[in-house]
Design a protein around this motif. Structure first.
Motif, PDB file in Angstrom:
ATOM      1  N   LEU B 153      19.612  -2.194   0.779  1.00 40.99           N
ATOM      2  CA  LEU B 153      18.465  -2.018   1.678  1.00 40.99           C
ATOM      3  C   LEU B 153      18.142  -0.538   1.874  1.00 40.99           C
ATOM      4  O   LEU B 153      16.970  -0.147   1.865  1.00 40.99           O
ATOM      5  CB  LEU B 153      18.733  -2.702   3.023  1.00 40.99           C
ATOM      6  N   ASP B 154      19.175   0.285   2.027  1.00 38.73           N
ATOM      7  CA  ASP B 154      18.958   1.726   2.192  1.00 38.73           C
ATOM      8  C   ASP B 154      18.298   2.319   0.945  1.00 38.73           C
ATOM      9  O   ASP B 154      17.382   3.132   1.040  1.00 38.73           O
ATOM     10  CB  ASP B 154      20.293   2.447   2.459  1.00 38.73           C
ATOM     11  N   ARG B 155      18.792   1.893  -0.226  1.00 42.22           N
ATOM     12  CA  ARG B 155      18.248   2.419  -1.480  1.00 42.22           C
ATOM     13  C   ARG B 155      16.778   2.018  -1.646  1.00 42.22           C
ATOM     14  O   ARG B 155      15.923   2.837  -1.986  1.00 42.22           O
ATOM     15  CB  ARG B 155      19.074   1.895  -2.665  1.00 42.22           C
ATOM     16  N   LEU B 156      16.482   0.742  -1.374  1.00 45.59           N
ATOM     17  CA  LEU B 156      15.105   0.263  -1.506  1.00 45.59           C
ATOM     18  C   LEU B 156      14.177   1.013  -0.545  1.00 45.59           C
ATOM     19  O   LEU B 156      13.043   1.350  -0.881  1.00 45.59           O
ATOM     20  CB  LEU B 156      15.040  -1.242  -1.249  1.00 45.59           C
ATOM     21  N   HIS B 157      14.685   1.280   0.653  1.00 46.48           N
ATOM     22  CA  HIS B 157      13.904   2.015   1.648  1.00 46.48           C
ATOM     23  C   HIS B 157      13.600   3.431   1.133  1.00 46.48           C
ATOM     24  O   HIS B 157      12.460   3.901   1.226  1.00 46.48           O
ATOM     25  CB  HIS B 157      14.688   2.063   2.964  1.00 46.48           C
ATOM     26  N   ARG B 158      14.604   4.078   0.562  1.00 41.01           N
ATOM     27  CA  ARG B 158      14.396   5.432   0.014  1.00 41.01           C
ATOM     28  C   ARG B 158      13.412   5.403  -1.156  1.00 41.01           C
ATOM     29  O   ARG B 158      12.512   6.229  -1.251  1.00 41.01           O
ATOM     30  CB  ARG B 158      15.732   6.028  -0.457  1.00 41.01           C
ATOM     31  N   ASP B 159      13.590   4.415  -2.052  1.00 34.85           N
ATOM     32  CA  ASP B 159      12.698   4.292  -3.217  1.00 34.85           C
ATOM     33  C   ASP B 159      11.250   4.113  -2.761  1.00 34.85           C
ATOM     34  O   ASP B 159      10.322   4.669  -3.353  1.00 34.85           O
ATOM     35  CB  ASP B 159      13.079   3.073  -4.074  1.00 34.85           C
ATOM     36  N   LEU B 160      11.085   3.314  -1.727  1.00 38.81           N
ATOM     37  CA  LEU B 160       9.744   3.051  -1.247  1.00 38.81           C
ATOM     38  C   LEU B 160       9.087   4.326  -0.720  1.00 38.81           C
ATOM     39  O   LEU B 160       7.918   4.593  -0.983  1.00 38.81           O
ATOM     40  CB  LEU B 160       9.794   1.987  -0.152  1.00 38.81           C
ATOM     41  N   PHE B 161       9.876   5.117  -0.006  1.00 39.49           N
ATOM     42  CA  PHE B 161       9.379   6.415   0.465  1.00 39.49           C
ATOM     43  C   PHE B 161       8.890   7.254  -0.707  1.00 39.49           C
ATOM     44  O   PHE B 161       7.808   7.848  -0.663  1.00 39.49           O
ATOM     45  CB  PHE B 161      10.502   7.180   1.180  1.00 39.49           C
ATOM     46  N   THR B 162       9.707   7.298  -1.752  1.00 33.29           N
ATOM     47  CA  THR B 162       9.345   8.082  -2.936  1.00 33.29           C
ATOM     48  C   THR B 162       8.030   7.578  -3.523  1.00 33.29           C
ATOM     49  O   THR B 162       7.147   8.372  -3.869  1.00 33.29           O
ATOM     50  CB  THR B 162      10.470   7.986  -3.989  1.00 33.29           C
ATOM     51  N   ALA B 163       7.902   6.260  -3.615  1.00 33.35           N
ATOM     52  CA  ALA B 163       6.679   5.667  -4.188  1.00 33.35           C
ATOM     53  C   ALA B 163       5.455   6.038  -3.350  1.00 33.35           C
ATOM     54  O   ALA B 163       4.414   6.427  -3.879  1.00 33.35           O
ATOM     55  CB  ALA B 163       6.832   4.147  -4.266  1.00 33.35           C
ATOM     56  N   VAL B 164       5.613   5.933  -2.037  1.00 26.52           N
ATOM     57  CA  VAL B 164       4.488   6.169  -1.132  1.00 26.52           C
ATOM     58  C   VAL B 164       4.042   7.631  -1.176  1.00 26.52           C
ATOM     59  O   VAL B 164       2.862   7.936  -1.052  1.00 26.52           O
ATOM     60  CB  VAL B 164       4.896   5.741   0.303  1.00 26.52           C
ATOM     61  N   LEU B 165       5.008   8.532  -1.362  1.00 28.34           N
ATOM     62  CA  LEU B 165       4.687   9.964  -1.335  1.00 28.34           C
ATOM     63  C   LEU B 165       4.348  10.528  -2.709  1.00 28.34           C
ATOM     64  O   LEU B 165       3.990  11.706  -2.833  1.00 28.34           O
ATOM     65  CB  LEU B 165       5.860  10.746  -0.733  1.00 28.34           C
ATOM     66  N   SER B 166       4.459   9.710  -3.754  1.00 26.93           N
ATOM     67  CA  SER B 166       4.168  10.219  -5.103  1.00 26.93           C
ATOM     68  C   SER B 166       2.660  10.381  -5.307  1.00 26.93           C
ATOM     69  O   SER B 166       1.847   9.778  -4.599  1.00 26.93           O
ATOM     70  CB  SER B 166       4.734   9.276  -6.158  1.00 26.93           C
ATOM     71  N   ASP B 167       2.295  11.190  -6.271  1.00 22.39           N
ATOM     72  CA  ASP B 167       0.870  11.440  -6.555  1.00 22.39           C
ATOM     73  C   ASP B 167       0.165  10.170  -7.018  1.00 22.39           C
ATOM     74  O   ASP B 167      -1.051  10.048  -6.912  1.00 22.39           O
ATOM     75  CB  ASP B 167       0.731  12.524  -7.641  1.00 22.39           C
ATOM     76  N   SER B 168       0.957   9.235  -7.555  1.00 16.59           N
ATOM     77  CA  SER B 168       0.321   8.030  -8.103  1.00 16.59           C
ATOM     78  C   SER B 168       0.023   6.984  -7.017  1.00 16.59           C
ATOM     79  O   SER B 168      -0.531   5.931  -7.297  1.00 16.59           O
ATOM     80  CB  SER B 168       1.200   7.416  -9.198  1.00 16.59           C
ATOM     81  N   TRP B 169       0.409   7.281  -5.764  1.00 18.71           N
ATOM     82  CA  TRP B 169       0.104   6.348  -4.668  1.00 18.71           C
ATOM     83  C   TRP B 169      -1.409   6.305  -4.454  1.00 18.71           C
ATOM     84  O   TRP B 169      -2.015   7.316  -4.128  1.00 18.71           O
ATOM     85  CB  TRP B 169       0.800   6.777  -3.371  1.00 18.71           C
ATOM     86  N   ASP B 170      -2.018   5.156  -4.668  1.00 17.18           N
ATOM     87  CA  ASP B 170      -3.482   5.110  -4.554  1.00 17.18           C
ATOM     88  C   ASP B 170      -3.945   4.001  -3.594  1.00 17.18           C
ATOM     89  O   ASP B 170      -5.039   3.465  -3.731  1.00 17.18           O
ATOM     90  CB  ASP B 170      -4.130   4.955  -5.940  1.00 17.18           C
ATOM     91  N   HIS B 171      -3.070   3.665  -2.621  1.00 22.42           N
ATOM     92  CA  HIS B 171      -3.449   2.601  -1.685  1.00 22.42           C
ATOM     93  C   HIS B 171      -3.882   3.137  -0.323  1.00 22.42           C
ATOM     94  O   HIS B 171      -4.130   2.357   0.597  1.00 22.42           O
ATOM     95  CB  HIS B 171      -2.297   1.612  -1.513  1.00 22.42           C
ATOM     96  N   GLY B 172      -3.920   4.455  -0.197  1.00 23.73           N
ATOM     97  CA  GLY B 172      -4.400   5.055   1.043  1.00 23.73           C
ATOM     98  C   GLY B 172      -3.343   5.162   2.129  1.00 23.73           C
ATOM     99  O   GLY B 172      -2.196   4.727   1.962  1.00 23.73           O
ATOM    100  N   VAL B 173      -3.787   5.753   3.257  1.00 18.94           N
ATOM    101  CA  VAL B 173      -2.857   6.082   4.349  1.00 18.94           C
ATOM    102  C   VAL B 173      -2.407   4.839   5.104  1.00 18.94           C
ATOM    103  O   VAL B 173      -1.227   4.680   5.426  1.00 18.94           O
ATOM    104  CB  VAL B 173      -3.522   7.089   5.325  1.00 18.94           C
TER     105      VAL B 173
END
Lengths: 212, 212
Positions: B153-173
């Motif tokens: 769960l901790d790892r998935l939470h961290r991965d999600l943060f990375t995904a959300v903050l990456s340049d390829s995040w295109d789903h908005g705020v």
């Protein structure tokens, strides 16, 4: 038995004071990006946790040795829950402090949200001070004031959401997540204070109380 | 006294089953945008809260009437804390369900994060099932497995943060805030399960346990 019940109460009041210091210090750390104040909140939490365990033990000692009845029984049972609420409020102050540490030396919040978080910190400090007074005096009329501060925290939390989602938000995704989480910590802080006040009202009246 | 302690344990196991259903249903509601499943989780929480209050009362009745010692005393004191952890886990499932209701009929999460949240839901379901077994059997070796799910769960939470903050995040705020909050609910769910397991280890051994 009365001396033990007083000791439980004194511990709870002391916890509320420490939580009050924690949330005020965490807020100042947040507004001034002060790492050493943030660390102070984080290490200070040990004492809150210790008092939480002490209240638990005192409550059980009273239950086991004194066979309390009515108000005293509710106080003994409620003491553990109140300590849990205060401990959770301490954790929320720590969450804020850890966010400051995480972003240090960068600011944790954009300058244009400083006044919002100052207001949140102010309402949170007031609500825990009021909670301490409710525990100390069992004057349940004070609980109405707490509701008012909790409403303020809810309103500020909603306003912040609106700001973050508006077209004029120009601080990016990371800052949006940061301030939303931080704002949520304050909002939850208020919820725990209100649940604590409900517990005191139940202890005093013997009736569950949902109006605040 | 043994029958009362067994009743406490049976209530805690039952709570863990209800919380397991809640988190599984909340996850399915999240993945399929199913409003009625979300409502089911929200209303189902009443029963978890009722059991929480019942455990509290049982624990105090044992403390007041039976003067328990050693393991039994730790079980009586710990019962309330374990019930609190389970109740908080139920609340977190409700937080997820309310997020589904808030966004309905729109999807709560972007399609490309479905598998991440499916994994989170899976780990959360497993960790609470394991918690139930630890409570039931007091087999503290099972606690290691819980640590493993909590790490996931901790790892998935961290991965999600990375995904959300990456340049390829295109789903908005808004979507960024939503998924971060949701992910945090799962991560906290794991933390509460671990703190519950620690409590069981303390009851069995009499020693505080910080390794998981």
């Amino acid at each position: 038995m009365q001396d033990k019940l007083e000791a439980i109460n004194a511990n709870l009041v002391h916890m509320s004071e420490l939580v009050g210091t924690a949330i005020a210090t965490a807020t100042t750390a947040l507004l001034t990006d002060d790492l050493s104040m943030a660390e102070q909140v984080i290490t200070g939490d040990d004492e809150i946790n210790r008092l939480n365990a002490e209240v638990e033990e005192l409550c059980f000692r009273v239950a086991a040795l004194e066979a309390p009845m009515a108000t005293d029984l509710r106080m003994t049972m409620g003491g553990i829950r109140m300590a849990t609420s205060l401990e959770r409020m301490g954790d929320l102050a720590v969450h804020i402090a850890k966010q400051v540490r995480l972003r240090y030396p960068n600011p944790s919040i954009p300058v244009d949200l400083q006044s919002t978080f100052r207001e949140m910190g102010d309402a949170a400090s007031k609500i825990v001070a009021e909670a301490g007074r409710v525990i100390e005096t069992r004057d349940t009329t004070l609980a109405d004031k707490m509701k008012q501060y909790d409403d303020t925290l809810d309103r500020l939390h909603r306003d912040l959401f609106t700001a973050v989602l508006s077209d004029s938000w120009d601080h990016g995704v990371e800052a949006a997540i940061d301030v939303t989480l931080l704002s949520r910590f304050y909002e939850r802080f208020g919820d725990h204070a209100v649940s604590l006040a409900r517990r005191v009202i139940y202890i005093v009246t013997g009736e569950p109380y949902a109006n605040i």
